[in-house]
Write a protein that holds these residues in place. Structure first.
Motif, PDB file in Angstrom:
ATOM      1  N   UNK A  81      35.751 -21.726 -51.152  1.00 43.34           N
ATOM      2  CA  UNK A  81      36.578 -22.417 -52.139  1.00 43.34           C
ATOM      3  C   UNK A  81      35.700 -22.781 -53.326  1.00 43.34           C
ATOM      4  N   UNK A  82      36.156 -22.404 -54.522  1.00 43.17           N
ATOM      5  CA  UNK A  82      35.389 -22.737 -55.728  1.00 43.17           C
ATOM      6  C   UNK A  82      35.775 -24.142 -56.164  1.00 43.17           C
ATOM      7  N   UNK A  83      34.796 -25.009 -56.241  1.00 44.84           N
ATOM      8  CA  UNK A  83      35.082 -26.397 -56.620  1.00 44.84           C
ATOM      9  C   UNK A  83      34.165 -26.789 -57.775  1.00 44.84           C
ATOM     10  N   UNK A  84      34.759 -27.434 -58.792  1.00 47.07           N
ATOM     11  CA  UNK A  84      33.940 -27.926 -59.905  1.00 47.07           C
ATOM     12  C   UNK A  84      33.442 -29.323 -59.588  1.00 47.07           C
ATOM     13  N   UNK A  85      32.157 -29.520 -59.724  1.00 49.98           N
ATOM     14  CA  UNK A  85      31.589 -30.849 -59.506  1.00 49.98           C
ATOM     15  C   UNK A  85      31.247 -31.449 -60.869  1.00 49.98           C
ATOM     16  N   UNK A 129      26.742 -33.378 -54.558  1.00 50.76           N
ATOM     17  CA  UNK A 129      28.195 -33.214 -54.481  1.00 50.76           C
ATOM     18  C   UNK A 129      28.572 -32.127 -53.478  1.00 50.76           C
ATOM     19  N   UNK A 130      27.782 -31.043 -53.442  1.00 50.63           N
ATOM     20  CA  UNK A 130      28.182 -29.976 -52.514  1.00 50.63           C
ATOM     21  C   UNK A 130      28.008 -30.441 -51.079  1.00 50.63           C
ATOM     22  N   UNK A 131      27.037 -31.295 -50.845  1.00 56.13           N
ATOM     23  CA  UNK A 131      26.895 -31.827 -49.488  1.00 56.13           C
ATOM     24  C   UNK A 131      28.046 -32.765 -49.147  1.00 56.13           C
ATOM     25  N   UNK A 132      28.505 -33.510 -50.170  1.00 57.34           N
ATOM     26  CA  UNK A 132      29.678 -34.377 -49.948  1.00 57.34           C
ATOM     27  C   UNK A 132      30.905 -33.525 -49.595  1.00 57.34           C
ATOM     28  N   UNK A 133      30.985 -32.329 -50.207  1.00 60.65           N
ATOM     29  CA  UNK A 133      32.113 -31.440 -49.894  1.00 60.65           C
ATOM     30  C   UNK A 133      32.045 -30.960 -48.447  1.00 60.65           C
ATOM     31  N   UNK A 134      30.839 -30.869 -47.906  1.00 56.75           N
ATOM     32  CA  UNK A 134      30.715 -30.491 -46.493  1.00 56.75           C
ATOM     33  C   UNK A 134      31.202 -31.627 -45.607  1.00 56.75           C
ATOM     34  N   UNK A 135      30.849 -32.871 -45.991  1.00 61.48           N
ATOM     35  CA  UNK A 135      31.366 -34.017 -45.232  1.00 61.48           C
ATOM     36  C   UNK A 135      32.895 -34.013 -45.318  1.00 61.48           C
ATOM     37  N   UNK A 136      33.399 -33.574 -46.477  1.00 61.53           N
ATOM     38  CA  UNK A 136      34.855 -33.542 -46.685  1.00 61.53           C
ATOM     39  C   UNK A 136      35.544 -32.447 -45.880  1.00 61.53           C
TER      40      UNK A 136
END
Ligand code: ASP
Length: 464
Positions: A160-164, A199-206
């Protein structure tokens, strides 16, 4: 009359059309005048005949190179013997009937065809002219194709492409941060991202599990000839993966990318060579060895993964330990005591992606054990309270079910400059900065009005 692109003029033999663009070149042959008109799809020869229309002919004579205009006329096949097989439209030409000039160009600061011989600073200052050259546009097209390929590849694999955010909090990546003062919160600053790491690590928690982004990274580094203060990377993070799964994904991506977009290139070895840092240093005395068989072959690509980097490096000038990559990298040790006792001996699940002697990316598995993360920060010289203050969100987030995760971030600019055999990464960036971070076109960085500084609650020493 509707405008026709020059590439489509081939289908218009015998018809009257309107073409628009810039004057690429001009040849005066007495009573005949030839103009090569260029648009983004090609170049078309246009003929002005004095005896047919004296007024139009005089107008055309006054036109300067690179002026922007539209011309109406009839497309015909070129007379026998005058074809130019070097260009796509070399068998046709337009007989001009009307002309609309939008903007007459001054003499250019450098002739476009001589761009490769002028000082680069001149090209950077007039980048909008430099970018009129086919070579430059072609590079931008290849850049787009490369990015498009990466997107498609990863989307098909469920990423999934996510803008941080650009305005965020500093993430240590080994450089200084660019800071942005907050007007609404006096004395407080955002940091522009050195990478989207946190932020990308937060997306992993998410629970996103598979993330990517074509990410802009900003690092305030000391001047170096072939370095940019901002660069673009393909930022990736995955959950529940092994190091080898990450490397294999990148391997597959680059093999397919080269095959599809750079079919003339040969990859030295598939699967890509994997070598530990220790071995690379022992055999090649560098952590980015050039493993090409023939270093003179411009079409050879030797990809390699260098693995098992040391977790820490001793920063001589600052007399302290620094993270070789970044602090979130997972040390290859479960025994925290050892981290503190002998930081030099600790290896990390950290890897670099190397091509032809250049580092083109790096990544790691991440620490999710909070005790280990604390120990790492302590080795790096942070006090316990500081760690909580600066990275409290990490500790908080990781206490709600964090999956094991890791990632990588291959740089796009460096890869393209190597694969296109360009002399610098500036050649593959539309608006690059100089090695010391100046934008010569816009004149940035620049001074700002005193009122602006006041609004931002900033006092600059000796501001003239
Ligand atoms: N954030 C790292 C970098 O920008 C890459 C990574 O560890 O994924 O170099």
């Amino acid at each position: 009359m509707k405008r026709t692109y020059i590439a489509d003029s081939l289908k218009s033999v015998g018809k009257k059309i309107r073409v628009c663009g810039w004057i690429n070149s001009k040849r005066d042959h007495g009573s005949l005048l030839f103009i090569d008109l260029r648009d983004r799809t090609g170049v078309l020869q246009v003929v002005f005949q004095q005896e047919v229309n004296q007024k139009l002919f005089s107008l055309a004579q006054e036109l300067t190179l690179e002026s922007a205009l539209c011309i109406e006329g009839t497309i015909r096949e070129r007379p026998k013997g005058t074809e130019n097989l070097q260009i796509k439209t070399g068998k046709i030409e337009m007989i001009a009937e009307d002309l609309e000039v939008f903007s007459k160009a001054k003499t250019l600061p450098f002739p476009l065809e001589k761009a490769n011989q002028v000082r680069e600073e001149l090209r950077l200052k007039y980048r909008y002219l430099d970018l009129r050259r086919e070579e430059m546009v072609e590079t931008l097209r290849i850049r787009q194709k490369t990015i498009q390929f990466m997107r498609k590849f990863l989307q098909e694999k469920g990423f999934l492409e996510v803008e941080t955010p650009l305005l965020g909090k500093s993430t240590p990546e080994g450089a200084r941060d660019f800071l942005v003062p907050s007007r609404l919160h006096p004395g407080k600053f955002y940091a522009l991202p050195q990478s989207p790491q946190q932020y990308k690590q937060m997306l992993m928690v998410a629970g996103i599990e598979r993330y990517f982004q074509i990410a802009r990274c900003l690092r305030d580094e000391d001047p170096r000839a072939d370095r940019q203060v901002e660069h673009t990377q393909l930022d990736i993070e995955m959950s529940f993966v092994s190091q080898e799964e990450i490397l294999s994904l990148i391997e597959e991506l680059y093999i397919r990318l080269v095959k599809e977009i750079f079919p003339n290139k040969k990859i030295t070895k598939i699967p890509f060579i994997r070598m530990t840092y220790k071995e690379a240093m022992r055999r090649y005395k560098t952590d980015k060895p050039d493993l090409r068989r023939d270093k003179k072959d411009p079409d050879e690509l030797a990809f390699a993964f260098i693995t098992d980097f040391p977790m820490f490096e001793w920063k001589k000038e600052e007399r302290r330990w620094g993270a070789m990559h970044h602090p979130f990298t997972k040390p290859q040790v479960e025994d925290i005591k050892r981290i503190k006792e002998s930081p030099e001996s600790i290896l990390a699940y950290q890897y670099d992606f190397v091509l032809n002697g250049y580092e083109i990316g790096g990544g790691s598995l991440r620490t999710t054990d909070l005790e280990v993360l604390t120990a790492v920060f302590e080795v790096l010289g942070h006090k316990k309270e500081e760690i909580r203050k600066n990275f409290g969100h990490y500790f908080e987030a990781f206490s709600y079910g964090v999956p094991p995760h890791g990632g990588i971030a291959p740089g796009i600019d460096r890869f393209l400059s190597i694969v296109l055999n360009k002399p610098s990464i500036r050649e593959v960036i539309a608006f690059p900065k100089t090695g010391d971070g100046r934008d010569l076109l816009m004149g940035a960085p620049s001074k700002v009005k005193k009122e602006q500084l006041e609004e931002l609650h900033i006092i600059v020493k000796n501001y003239p």
